[in-house]
Design a protein around this motif. Structure first.
Motif, PDB file in Angstrom:
ATOM      1  N   TRP B  92     -18.354  17.081 -18.227  1.00  0.00           N
ATOM      2  CA  TRP B  92     -19.182  17.933 -17.353  1.00  0.00           C
ATOM      3  C   TRP B  92     -20.171  18.756 -18.177  1.00  0.00           C
ATOM      4  O   TRP B  92     -21.320  18.939 -17.775  1.00  0.00           O
ATOM      5  N   SER B  93     -19.713  19.256 -19.326  1.00  0.00           N
ATOM      6  CA  SER B  93     -20.622  20.065 -20.143  1.00  0.00           C
ATOM      7  C   SER B  93     -21.728  19.184 -20.725  1.00  0.00           C
ATOM      8  O   SER B  93     -22.839  19.654 -20.974  1.00  0.00           O
ATOM      9  N   GLY B  94     -21.421  17.898 -20.924  1.00  0.00           N
ATOM     10  CA  GLY B  94     -22.451  16.956 -21.360  1.00  0.00           C
ATOM     11  C   GLY B  94     -23.553  16.847 -20.325  1.00  0.00           C
ATOM     12  O   GLY B  94     -24.748  16.751 -20.654  1.00  0.00           O
ATOM     13  N   THR B  95     -23.167  16.883 -19.053  1.00  0.00           N
ATOM     14  CA  THR B  95     -24.155  16.843 -17.973  1.00  0.00           C
ATOM     15  C   THR B  95     -25.013  18.104 -18.003  1.00  0.00           C
ATOM     16  O   THR B  95     -26.236  18.037 -17.823  1.00  0.00           O
ATOM     17  N   VAL B  96     -24.369  19.246 -18.260  1.00  0.00           N
ATOM     18  CA  VAL B  96     -25.114  20.512 -18.352  1.00  0.00           C
ATOM     19  C   VAL B  96     -26.140  20.427 -19.484  1.00  0.00           C
ATOM     20  O   VAL B  96     -27.305  20.817 -19.321  1.00  0.00           O
ATOM     21  N   LEU B  97     -25.727  19.874 -20.616  1.00  0.00           N
ATOM     22  CA  LEU B  97     -26.644  19.728 -21.753  1.00  0.00           C
ATOM     23  C   LEU B  97     -27.808  18.802 -21.391  1.00  0.00           C
ATOM     24  O   LEU B  97     -28.967  19.094 -21.709  1.00  0.00           O
ATOM     25  N   VAL B  99     -29.065  18.181 -18.447  1.00  0.00           N
ATOM     26  CA  VAL B  99     -29.975  18.867 -17.514  1.00  0.00           C
ATOM     27  C   VAL B  99     -30.874  19.837 -18.287  1.00  0.00           C
ATOM     28  O   VAL B  99     -32.097  19.881 -18.074  1.00  0.00           O
ATOM     29  N   GLY B 100     -30.263  20.590 -19.211  1.00  0.00           N
ATOM     30  CA  GLY B 100     -31.029  21.544 -20.013  1.00  0.00           C
ATOM     31  C   GLY B 100     -32.085  20.850 -20.868  1.00  0.00           C
ATOM     32  O   GLY B 100     -33.224  21.308 -20.965  1.00  0.00           O
ATOM     33  N   CYS B 101     -31.698  19.724 -21.469  1.00  0.00           N
ATOM     34  CA  CYS B 101     -32.637  18.993 -22.327  1.00  0.00           C
ATOM     35  C   CYS B 101     -33.788  18.412 -21.518  1.00  0.00           C
ATOM     36  O   CYS B 101     -34.953  18.499 -21.931  1.00  0.00           O
ATOM     37  N   VAL B 102     -33.452  17.840 -20.372  1.00  0.00           N
ATOM     38  CA  VAL B 102     -34.507  17.247 -19.534  1.00  0.00           C
ATOM     39  C   VAL B 102     -35.460  18.344 -19.045  1.00  0.00           C
ATOM     40  O   VAL B 102     -36.689  18.178 -19.082  1.00  0.00           O
ATOM     41  N   ALA B 103     -34.899  19.487 -18.632  1.00  0.00           N
ATOM     42  CA  ALA B 103     -35.741  20.607 -18.192  1.00  0.00           C
ATOM     43  C   ALA B 103     -36.640  21.080 -19.336  1.00  0.00           C
ATOM     44  O   ALA B 103     -37.829  21.358 -19.139  1.00  0.00           O
ATOM     45  N   SER B 104     -36.081  21.136 -20.546  1.00  0.00           N
ATOM     46  CA  SER B 104     -36.856  21.562 -21.714  1.00  0.00           C
ATOM     47  C   SER B 104     -37.987  20.583 -21.994  1.00  0.00           C
ATOM     48  O   SER B 104     -39.122  20.978 -22.299  1.00  0.00           O
ATOM     49  N   ILE B 105     -37.686  19.304 -21.904  1.00  0.00           N
ATOM     50  CA  ILE B 105     -38.702  18.266 -22.173  1.00  0.00           C
ATOM     51  C   ILE B 105     -39.808  18.320 -21.121  1.00  0.00           C
ATOM     52  O   ILE B 105     -40.998  18.199 -21.443  1.00  0.00           O
ATOM     53  N   LEU B 106     -39.397  18.508 -19.863  1.00  0.00           N
ATOM     54  CA  LEU B 106     -40.408  18.607 -18.790  1.00  0.00           C
ATOM     55  C   LEU B 106     -41.316  19.816 -19.033  1.00  0.00           C
ATOM     56  O   LEU B 106     -42.534  19.743 -18.832  1.00  0.00           O
ATOM     57  N   HIS B 107     -40.696  20.931 -19.473  1.00  0.00           N
ATOM     58  CA  HIS B 107     -41.486  22.121 -19.787  1.00  0.00           C
ATOM     59  C   HIS B 107     -42.440  21.841 -20.939  1.00  0.00           C
ATOM     60  O   HIS B 107     -43.608  22.248 -20.924  1.00  0.00           O
ATOM     61  N   TYR B 108     -41.945  21.105 -21.908  1.00  0.00           N
ATOM     62  CA  TYR B 108     -42.788  20.747 -23.062  1.00  0.00           C
ATOM     63  C   TYR B 108     -43.974  19.885 -22.610  1.00  0.00           C
ATOM     64  O   TYR B 108     -45.112  20.089 -23.054  1.00  0.00           O
ATOM     65  N   LEU B 109     -43.695  18.944 -21.726  1.00  0.00           N
ATOM     66  CA  LEU B 109     -44.772  18.067 -21.242  1.00  0.00           C
ATOM     67  C   LEU B 109     -45.845  18.877 -20.513  1.00  0.00           C
ATOM     68  O   LEU B 109     -47.032  18.567 -20.584  1.00  0.00           O
ATOM     69  N   GLN B 110     -45.364  19.931 -19.840  1.00  0.00           N
ATOM     70  CA  GLN B 110     -46.295  20.776 -19.079  1.00  0.00           C
ATOM     71  C   GLN B 110     -47.103  21.688 -19.996  1.00  0.00           C
ATOM     72  O   GLN B 110     -48.299  21.860 -19.827  1.00  0.00           O
ATOM     73  N   HIS B 111     -46.416  22.295 -20.996  1.00  0.00           N
ATOM     74  CA  HIS B 111     -47.056  23.343 -21.803  1.00  0.00           C
ATOM     75  C   HIS B 111     -47.316  22.955 -23.259  1.00  0.00           C
ATOM     76  O   HIS B 111     -48.079  23.631 -23.943  1.00  0.00           O
ATOM     77  N   HIS B 119     -36.314  25.989 -29.070  1.00  0.00           N
ATOM     78  CA  HIS B 119     -35.459  27.097 -28.645  1.00  0.00           C
ATOM     79  C   HIS B 119     -34.778  26.827 -27.303  1.00  0.00           C
ATOM     80  O   HIS B 119     -33.632  27.215 -27.104  1.00  0.00           O
ATOM     81  N   THR B 120     -35.488  26.156 -26.391  1.00  0.00           N
ATOM     82  CA  THR B 120     -34.851  25.900 -25.084  1.00  0.00           C
ATOM     83  C   THR B 120     -33.744  24.855 -25.224  1.00  0.00           C
ATOM     84  O   THR B 120     -32.724  24.926 -24.538  1.00  0.00           O
ATOM     85  N   ILE B 121     -33.946  23.914 -26.145  1.00  0.00           N
ATOM     86  CA  ILE B 121     -32.875  22.927 -26.359  1.00  0.00           C
ATOM     87  C   ILE B 121     -31.679  23.601 -27.033  1.00  0.00           C
ATOM     88  O   ILE B 121     -30.526  23.330 -26.687  1.00  0.00           O
ATOM     89  N   PHE B 122     -31.954  24.507 -27.936  1.00  0.00           N
ATOM     90  CA  PHE B 122     -30.855  25.259 -28.562  1.00  0.00           C
ATOM     91  C   PHE B 122     -30.104  26.083 -27.508  1.00  0.00           C
ATOM     92  O   PHE B 122     -28.873  26.122 -27.486  1.00  0.00           O
ATOM     93  N   LEU B 123     -30.863  26.695 -26.628  1.00  0.00           N
ATOM     94  CA  LEU B 123     -30.245  27.473 -25.551  1.00  0.00           C
ATOM     95  C   LEU B 123     -29.425  26.556 -24.627  1.00  0.00           C
ATOM     96  O   LEU B 123     -28.343  26.929 -24.170  1.00  0.00           O
ATOM     97  N   SER B 124     -29.945  25.361 -24.382  1.00  0.00           N
ATOM     98  CA  SER B 124     -29.200  24.392 -23.552  1.00  0.00           C
ATOM     99  C   SER B 124     -27.882  24.043 -24.213  1.00  0.00           C
ATOM    100  O   SER B 124     -26.850  23.903 -23.540  1.00  0.00           O
ATOM    101  N   LEU B 125     -27.923  23.918 -25.534  1.00  0.00           N
ATOM    102  CA  LEU B 125     -26.706  23.611 -26.285  1.00  0.00           C
ATOM    103  C   LEU B 125     -25.688  24.742 -26.138  1.00  0.00           C
ATOM    104  O   LEU B 125     -24.493  24.507 -25.921  1.00  0.00           O
TER     105      LEU B 125
END
Lengths: 71, 144
Positions: B92-97, B99-111, B119-125
């Motif tokens: 389950w925590s792998g799923t949380v990671l 989701v966090g990584c995908v959200a971080s990547i999407l943010h990166y694609l945007q900005h 830092h967002t991937i570290f925070l996801s970890l």
């Protein structure tokens, strides 16, 4: 709280009948932790078939004497 | 079940959760001044370095203290009830990671801020690790 498994048991009765065997001693004898024995006795956890046999054999009883099906 | 009656793995999960919460609080507070420069590539590395070292040293201390209090249980392998709990919490925590990584990547694609991505991937970890301890505690308490 999760739904209780439909397996009942008399582990505590047998333990007390066998000279007050402690949960830790029983756990050590059958290869599980004291907390797993507590979970079994409280009906929160159904042991594997192997552990059920180990427990029953330790008490010199059959599996169906120690464990029952409530369903 | 009172805390002193809890198993080694429950105590370990709780202590590690507390440690990670402290480190996360530090990390977020340290990153706070940079909140408004999220598109900048100059977010500091110091919080990351300090947080990583704190987690490593803190984990060693926590495990050593808990292990010294109950060496027998600490060295015992997980039994048939504990193994599925640890596996489930890890999954389950792998799923949380993820989701966090995908959200971080999407943010990166945007900005396009690679620094922020780091830092967002570290925070996801961190969030993923904390969620694993929370799932463990919940599953152990639930009696699964």
């Amino acid at each position: 709280m999760t739904k209780r498994p439909p397996i009942t048991n008399r582990v505590r009765d047998y333990r007390e009948r066998h000279g007050g065997l402690t949960q830790a001693q029983l756990g050590e004898a059958v290869g599980v932790t004291r907390h797993t024995i507590i979970a079994i006795e409280q009906g929160h956890y159904s042991p594997s078939l192997e552990t059920a046999f180990r427990i029953a054999r330790l008490f010199g009883a059959g599996v169906e004497d120690v464990f029952g099906w409530e369903g | 079940m009172p805390l002193r009656e809890a198993s080694f793995r429950e105590k370990s999960a709780l202590a590690m959760l507390m440690l990670w919460l402290l480190v996360t609080a530090f990390y977020i507070v340290e990153m706070q001044p940079w909140r408004w420069t999220m598109h900048s590539i100059h977010a500091p590395m110091k919080p990351f370095v300090v947080a990583t070292i704190a987690i490593i040293i803190g984990s060693i201390i926590v495990q050593a203290v808990l292990g010294a209090r109950d060496p027998k249980e600490a060295s015992a392998p997980a039994d048939e009830r504990e193994r599925p709990i640890l596996d489930k919490a890890s999954s389950w925590s792998g799923t949380v990671l993820a989701v966090g990584c995908v959200a971080s990547i999407l943010h990166y694609l945007q900005h396009g801020s690679g620094d922020l991505l780091f830092h967002t991937i570290f925070l996801s970890l961190i969030v993923s690790a904390m969620s694993e301890f929370i799932f463990q505690l919940w599953l152990f308490r639930r009696g699964a």
